[in-house]
Enzyme design. Sequence first.
Site, PDB file in Angstrom:
ATOM      1  N   ASP A   1       6.828  -4.955  -4.823  1.00 13.07           N
ATOM      2  CA  ASP A   1       6.905  -5.231  -3.292  1.00 13.07           C
ATOM      3  C   ASP A   1       7.486  -6.553  -3.124  1.00 13.07           C
ATOM      4  O   ASP A   1       7.586  -7.377  -4.114  1.00 13.07           O
ATOM      5  CB  ASP A   1       5.266  -5.239  -2.831  1.00 13.07           C
TER       6      ASP A   1
ATOM      7  N   THR B   1      11.168  -6.431   3.092  1.00 15.84           N
ATOM      8  CA  THR B   1      11.617  -6.522   4.209  1.00 15.84           C
ATOM      9  C   THR B   1      12.925  -7.054   4.828  1.00 15.84           C
ATOM     10  O   THR B   1      13.273  -7.267   6.074  1.00 15.84           O
ATOM     11  CB  THR B   1      10.279  -7.340   5.009  1.00 15.84           C
TER      12      THR B   1
ATOM     13  N   LYS C   1       6.078   1.790   3.108  1.00 16.38           N
ATOM     14  CA  LYS C   1       6.713   1.631   1.984  1.00 16.38           C
ATOM     15  C   LYS C   1       5.914   1.833   0.565  1.00 16.38           C
ATOM     16  O   LYS C   1       6.091   2.572  -0.210  1.00 16.38           O
ATOM     17  CB  LYS C   1       7.372   0.380   1.999  1.00 16.38           C
ATOM     18  N   THR C   2       5.007   1.097   0.817  1.00 13.91           N
ATOM     19  CA  THR C   2       3.910   1.300  -0.408  1.00 13.91           C
ATOM     20  C   THR C   2       3.300   2.769  -0.386  1.00 13.91           C
ATOM     21  O   THR C   2       3.157   3.442  -1.434  1.00 13.91           O
ATOM     22  CB  THR C   2       2.780   0.075  -0.387  1.00 13.91           C
TER      23      THR C   2
ATOM     24  N   ARG D   1       0.312   0.370  10.246  1.00 16.69           N
ATOM     25  CA  ARG D   1      -0.666  -0.520   9.831  1.00 16.69           C
ATOM     26  C   ARG D   1      -1.511  -1.134  11.069  1.00 16.69           C
ATOM     27  O   ARG D   1      -2.449  -1.280  11.037  1.00 16.69           O
ATOM     28  CB  ARG D   1       0.170  -1.467   9.151  1.00 16.69           C
TER      29      ARG D   1
END
Length: 352
Positions: free
Chosen positions: A125, A174, A80-81, A233
């Site tokens: 975030d 999330t 997302k980032t 990740r």
Amino acid sequence: MSIISDDNDFCKQIKRNPNIKSETIEFDKNFENSIRPKTFEAYIGQTALKETLKITIEAAKKRELPLDHLLFYGPPGLGKTTLAGVIAEQMGVDIKITSAPALERPRDIIGILMSLKGGEILFIDEIHRLNKVAEEILYPAMEDFVLDMTTGKSQTVKTMRIPLPKFTLIGATTKAGELSGPLRDRFGIVHRLEFYNNEELAKVIERTAGILNIDIDEKGALVIAKRSRGTPRIANRLVKRVSDFALVKHDGKITENVADEALDMLKIDEFGLDTTDRLLLKLIIEKYDGGPVGIETIAAAIGEDVRTIEDVCEPFLLQKGLLQRTPRGRKVSPEAYRHLGYKTINSQQSLF
Ligand code: ADE
């Protein structure tokens, strides 16, 4: 494009969870930043989303207007980032990165909004964790690009409208369900990020290995991909761990066998489950006859906090069909019994 990031939340994470070592978090964050793709071409996966975003960006550029506010939701680690950074690069604007827990006091959110320049992107975030006051400051800022400030007390209270430059807010969460209705409604574009398939993850791994000068073959990349829980990740962390193993125990090259051996040693199984995931499933099977059992009970029994279980362990276990959420708590599926090598379900039904 420059990225201005607010690190406060990382300090808070460390305080919340003393098991997380500060150096580990800093190292992971620097590592992640160093390998982040900056263009849509380099960004692997999320194909449908990328195509939609490219059109949105082109339209905004043609109109010479900032992008509509965007909300990305989905499990952690799916990019997302990274995607917000790609959008900023594509729009040719700066991005300021922060997270909701770092915006605790009204002056935190006011300060960051007042520092924005025209067209800039503000990335928040964990936006579901924004407090009520911060949310209310954000509403007119998102809708009319103004800050509504109040001064004085009861009888003498005055409101001032301070204009802000037009900016784009990108929120990431999330837990889309925990976002308040009014905040969710102020995002023009809402997108869900999906888990990656093994082929996409293998490409992410090969790209990262290329950047880090790690020697890996196609089969080695696929072995790591299959055990990465659909999450880039995790794939990127594993490729480093497996590379260390390859260097110390072999000739440095990651092949199928080397990757298998390394991941077995790290106790990551063929589904990508780690020790905590297996502990959680085994607890429900052995102590609660398969469930249902409440999340707090599970957390206390395995020594993890509820948020880590909900945000990190569960999304993948649910997606794999190993765990089910019911109104009375969590239940494991017959597939989980099978995967962990049990022969019976609920101490009665036979699996074989
Ligand atoms: N690293 C992390 N996420 C990635 C992605 N989606 N594409 C390429 N590299 C990545």
